[in-house]
Structure formats: structure tokens, C-alpha cells
Design a protein around this motif. Structure first.
Motif, PDB file in Angstrom:
ATOM      1  N   LYS A 152     -30.584  -8.169  39.131  1.00 11.37           N
ATOM      2  CA  LYS A 152     -30.768  -7.824  40.549  1.00 11.37           C
ATOM      3  C   LYS A 152     -32.205  -8.051  40.984  1.00 11.37           C
ATOM      4  O   LYS A 152     -32.464  -8.607  42.057  1.00 11.37           O
ATOM      5  CB  LYS A 152     -30.377  -6.368  40.794  1.00 11.37           C
ATOM      6  CG  LYS A 152     -28.905  -6.112  40.650  1.00 11.37           C
ATOM      7  CD  LYS A 152     -28.618  -4.633  40.754  1.00 11.37           C
ATOM      8  CE  LYS A 152     -27.178  -4.339  40.385  1.00 11.37           C
ATOM      9  NZ  LYS A 152     -26.913  -2.907  40.369  1.00 11.37           N
ATOM     10  N   VAL A 153     -33.158  -7.625  40.155  1.00 13.28           N
ATOM     11  CA  VAL A 153     -34.577  -7.779  40.511  1.00 13.28           C
ATOM     12  C   VAL A 153     -34.963  -9.254  40.501  1.00 13.28           C
ATOM     13  O   VAL A 153     -35.631  -9.731  41.430  1.00 13.28           O
ATOM     14  CB  VAL A 153     -35.488  -6.952  39.575  1.00 13.28           C
ATOM     15  CG1 VAL A 153     -36.958  -7.216  39.872  1.00 13.28           C
ATOM     16  CG2 VAL A 153     -35.187  -5.456  39.712  1.00 13.28           C
ATOM     17  N   VAL A 154     -34.546  -9.985  39.479  1.00 13.23           N
ATOM     18  CA  VAL A 154     -34.881 -11.412  39.399  1.00 13.23           C
ATOM     19  C   VAL A 154     -34.293 -12.168  40.588  1.00 13.23           C
ATOM     20  O   VAL A 154     -34.965 -13.006  41.200  1.00 13.23           O
ATOM     21  CB  VAL A 154     -34.415 -12.010  38.053  1.00 13.23           C
ATOM     22  CG1 VAL A 154     -34.497 -13.531  38.058  1.00 13.23           C
ATOM     23  CG2 VAL A 154     -35.238 -11.433  36.907  1.00 13.23           C
ATOM     24  N   ASP A 199     -42.284   6.072  36.410  1.00 12.00           N
ATOM     25  CA  ASP A 199     -43.096   6.361  35.223  1.00 12.00           C
ATOM     26  C   ASP A 199     -43.966   5.170  34.833  1.00 12.00           C
ATOM     27  O   ASP A 199     -45.084   5.343  34.349  1.00 12.00           O
ATOM     28  CB  ASP A 199     -42.210   6.744  34.036  1.00 12.00           C
ATOM     29  CG  ASP A 199     -41.545   8.101  34.207  1.00 12.00           C
ATOM     30  OD1 ASP A 199     -41.953   8.877  35.105  1.00 12.00           O
ATOM     31  OD2 ASP A 199     -40.592   8.378  33.454  1.00 12.00           O
ATOM     32  N   GLU A 200     -43.459   3.973  35.047  1.00 14.97           N
ATOM     33  CA  GLU A 200     -44.202   2.761  34.710  1.00 14.97           C
ATOM     34  C   GLU A 200     -45.112   2.309  35.861  1.00 14.97           C
ATOM     35  O   GLU A 200     -45.720   1.244  35.783  1.00 14.97           O
ATOM     36  CB  GLU A 200     -43.235   1.635  34.333  1.00 14.97           C
ATOM     37  CG  GLU A 200     -42.469   1.913  33.051  1.00 14.97           C
ATOM     38  CD  GLU A 200     -43.363   1.943  31.815  1.00 14.97           C
ATOM     39  OE1 GLU A 200     -44.406   1.252  31.797  1.00 14.97           O
ATOM     40  OE2 GLU A 200     -43.003   2.659  30.860  1.00 14.97           O
ATOM     41  N   GLU A 201     -45.178   3.112  36.931  1.00 15.41           N
ATOM     42  CA  GLU A 201     -46.039   2.850  38.095  1.00 15.41           C
ATOM     43  C   GLU A 201     -45.761   1.476  38.716  1.00 15.41           C
ATOM     44  O   GLU A 201     -46.665   0.744  39.091  1.00 15.41           O
ATOM     45  CB  GLU A 201     -47.510   3.002  37.723  1.00 15.41           C
ATOM     46  CG  GLU A 201     -47.858   4.395  37.253  1.00 15.41           C
ATOM     47  CD  GLU A 201     -49.318   4.590  36.898  1.00 15.41           C
ATOM     48  OE1 GLU A 201     -50.144   3.676  37.150  1.00 15.41           O
ATOM     49  OE2 GLU A 201     -49.642   5.671  36.378  1.00 15.41           O
ATOM     50  N   MET A 202     -44.478   1.166  38.824  1.00 11.37           N
ATOM     51  CA  MET A 202     -44.076  -0.106  39.412  1.00 11.37           C
ATOM     52  C   MET A 202     -43.951   0.041  40.921  1.00 11.37           C
ATOM     53  O   MET A 202     -43.108   0.786  41.405  1.00 11.37           O
ATOM     54  CB  MET A 202     -42.738  -0.560  38.829  1.00 11.37           C
ATOM     55  CG  MET A 202     -42.771  -0.851  37.337  1.00 11.37           C
ATOM     56  SD  MET A 202     -43.891  -2.177  36.881  1.00 11.37           S
ATOM     57  CE  MET A 202     -43.084  -3.579  37.633  1.00 11.37           C
ATOM     58  N   ASP A 203     -44.815  -0.654  41.642  1.00  9.38           N
ATOM     59  CA  ASP A 203     -44.684  -0.705  43.087  1.00  9.38           C
ATOM     60  C   ASP A 203     -44.050  -2.044  43.455  1.00  9.38           C
ATOM     61  O   ASP A 203     -43.731  -2.852  42.577  1.00  9.38           O
ATOM     62  CB  ASP A 203     -46.029  -0.484  43.786  1.00  9.38           C
ATOM     63  CG  ASP A 203     -47.092  -1.489  43.371  1.00  9.38           C
ATOM     64  OD1 ASP A 203     -46.736  -2.582  42.859  1.00  9.38           O
ATOM     65  OD2 ASP A 203     -48.275  -1.190  43.555  1.00  9.38           O
ATOM     66  N   ILE A 204     -43.859  -2.263  44.729  1.00  9.67           N
ATOM     67  CA  ILE A 204     -43.180  -3.486  45.169  1.00  9.67           C
ATOM     68  C   ILE A 204     -43.966  -4.726  44.764  1.00  9.67           C
ATOM     69  O   ILE A 204     -43.394  -5.702  44.277  1.00  9.67           O
ATOM     70  CB  ILE A 204     -42.920  -3.444  46.693  1.00  9.67           C
ATOM     71  CG1 ILE A 204     -41.907  -2.338  46.987  1.00  9.67           C
ATOM     72  CG2 ILE A 204     -42.420  -4.793  47.199  1.00  9.67           C
ATOM     73  CD1 ILE A 204     -41.726  -2.045  48.455  1.00  9.67           C
ATOM     74  N   ALA A 205     -45.287  -4.680  44.925  1.00  9.96           N
ATOM     75  CA  ALA A 205     -46.113  -5.831  44.552  1.00  9.96           C
ATOM     76  C   ALA A 205     -45.983  -6.128  43.059  1.00  9.96           C
ATOM     77  O   ALA A 205     -45.923  -7.292  42.654  1.00  9.96           O
ATOM     78  CB  ALA A 205     -47.572  -5.572  44.926  1.00  9.96           C
ATOM     79  N   SER A 206     -45.916  -5.096  42.237  1.00 11.80           N
ATOM     80  CA  SER A 206     -45.754  -5.292  40.792  1.00 11.80           C
ATOM     81  C   SER A 206     -44.400  -5.898  40.467  1.00 11.80           C
ATOM     82  O   SER A 206     -44.298  -6.796  39.633  1.00 11.80           O
ATOM     83  CB  SER A 206     -45.898  -3.958  40.047  1.00 11.80           C
ATOM     84  OG  SER A 206     -47.178  -3.419  40.239  1.00 11.80           O
ATOM     85  N   LEU A 207     -43.355  -5.390  41.101  1.00 14.47           N
ATOM     86  CA  LEU A 207     -42.013  -5.921  40.844  1.00 14.47           C
ATOM     87  C   LEU A 207     -41.919  -7.403  41.189  1.00 14.47           C
ATOM     88  O   LEU A 207     -41.250  -8.163  40.499  1.00 14.47           O
ATOM     89  CB  LEU A 207     -40.961  -5.146  41.647  1.00 14.47           C
ATOM     90  CG  LEU A 207     -40.485  -3.835  41.042  1.00 14.47           C
ATOM     91  CD1 LEU A 207     -39.513  -3.138  41.986  1.00 14.47           C
ATOM     92  CD2 LEU A 207     -39.832  -4.055  39.688  1.00 14.47           C
ATOM     93  N   LYS A 208     -42.612  -7.808  42.264  1.00 18.59           N
ATOM     94  CA  LYS A 208     -42.562  -9.207  42.690  1.00 18.59           C
ATOM     95  C   LYS A 208     -43.105 -10.156  41.632  1.00 18.59           C
ATOM     96  O   LYS A 208     -42.761 -11.330  41.619  1.00 18.59           O
ATOM     97  CB  LYS A 208     -43.377  -9.408  43.973  1.00 18.59           C
ATOM     98  CG  LYS A 208     -42.727  -8.885  45.213  1.00 18.59           C
ATOM     99  CD  LYS A 208     -43.628  -9.193  46.390  1.00 18.59           C
ATOM    100  CE  LYS A 208     -43.016  -8.742  47.687  1.00 18.59           C
ATOM    101  NZ  LYS A 208     -43.862  -9.139  48.830  1.00 18.59           N
ATOM    102  N   THR A 209     -43.957  -9.668  40.739  1.00 12.98           N
ATOM    103  CA  THR A 209     -44.575 -10.526  39.735  1.00 12.98           C
ATOM    104  C   THR A 209     -43.824 -10.531  38.409  1.00 12.98           C
ATOM    105  O   THR A 209     -44.188 -11.264  37.496  1.00 12.98           O
ATOM    106  CB  THR A 209     -46.030 -10.091  39.467  1.00 12.98           C
ATOM    107  OG1 THR A 209     -46.031  -8.801  38.858  1.00 12.98           O
ATOM    108  CG2 THR A 209     -46.842 -10.062  40.754  1.00 12.98           C
ATOM    109  N   CYS A 210     -42.778  -9.737  38.290  1.00 11.18           N
ATOM    110  CA  CYS A 210     -42.079  -9.568  37.016  1.00 11.18           C
ATOM    111  C   CYS A 210     -41.182 -10.750  36.679  1.00 11.18           C
ATOM    112  O   CYS A 210     -40.562 -11.348  37.541  1.00 11.18           O
ATOM    113  CB  CYS A 210     -41.223  -8.301  37.046  1.00 11.18           C
ATOM    114  SG  CYS A 210     -42.184  -6.785  36.958  1.00 11.18           S
TER     115      CYS A 210
END
Length: 100
Positions: free
Chosen positions: A47-49, A19-30
Motif C-alpha cells: 500500500k505504501v509503495v 514509534d519509528e517517528e515516521m512522518d509523511i516526508a519520511s514515508l515518501k522516501t521509503c
């Protein structure tokens, strides 16, 4: 990508990420704050961090880093039990101390 969701054990948050349109590239910047703003609970954020700190390695089945986090087709889930809860939630519950 689905493979990353399973790799990080974030299946219960798949809809939110989509829903938040998070792709892998976006997650990498979080940052942790970004993930908190998305509504991810602390365990999922950790886990993501940790994945980002490890260099954001892609599971072998992931192609492009811009791959969107997608839902499997309805036919692929025809035999799945929609009420089944992810096991990690059941395994990580600790008994609460009783106060008298």
C-alpha cells in the motif's frame, strides 16, 4: 498524519509508525526494504509503495508533508472499543486448503 493512515488503511500499524517517528516526508522516501526493516507486513508495504509510485498524494485533510503520525487523544477514543480488529484483516483471510 492520521488522515494518511486511514487513507492507506494502515490503522493497525499506527503505533509502529509513530514509534519509528515516521512522518509523511519520511514515508515518501521509503523503499519496500525500508518498510520491511520497520516491521511492516507485505500488504501494508504494498500500500505504501503504491502510494509513493502514484506521487504520494496527500489526503485533503493533511496540512504539511512533515506532519507527524500522531495518536488521537484519550478523550477522542473514550467510546472506542479497544479490542475491535480492523475489518481488512477479517475480509482478506482465505480458507486454507486441506491436505490429506
Amino acid at each position: 498524519a492520521e488522515a494518511l493512515i486511514y487513507e492507506l488503511n494502515l490503522v493497525g500499524h499506527r503505533d509502529l509508525l509513530k514509534d519509528e517517528e515516521m512522518d509523511i516526508a519520511s514515508l515518501k522516501t521509503c523503499t519496500d526494504k525500508d518498510l520491511k526493516d520497520l516491521g511492516l507486513p507485505k500488504g501494508a508495504r504494498l500500500k505504501v509503495v503504491r502510494w509513493i509510485q502514484q506521487g504520494a498524494p496527500l489526503p485533503p485533510s493533511v496540512g504539511s508533508p512533515n506532519t507527524r503520525l500522531t495518536m488521537p487523544s484519550a478523550n477522542a477514543n473514550a467510546n472506542a472499543n479497544p479490542t475491535r480488529r480492523p475489518q481488512q484483516q477479517q475480509q482478506h483471510q482465505q480458507p486454507q486448503p486441506h491436505h490429506q
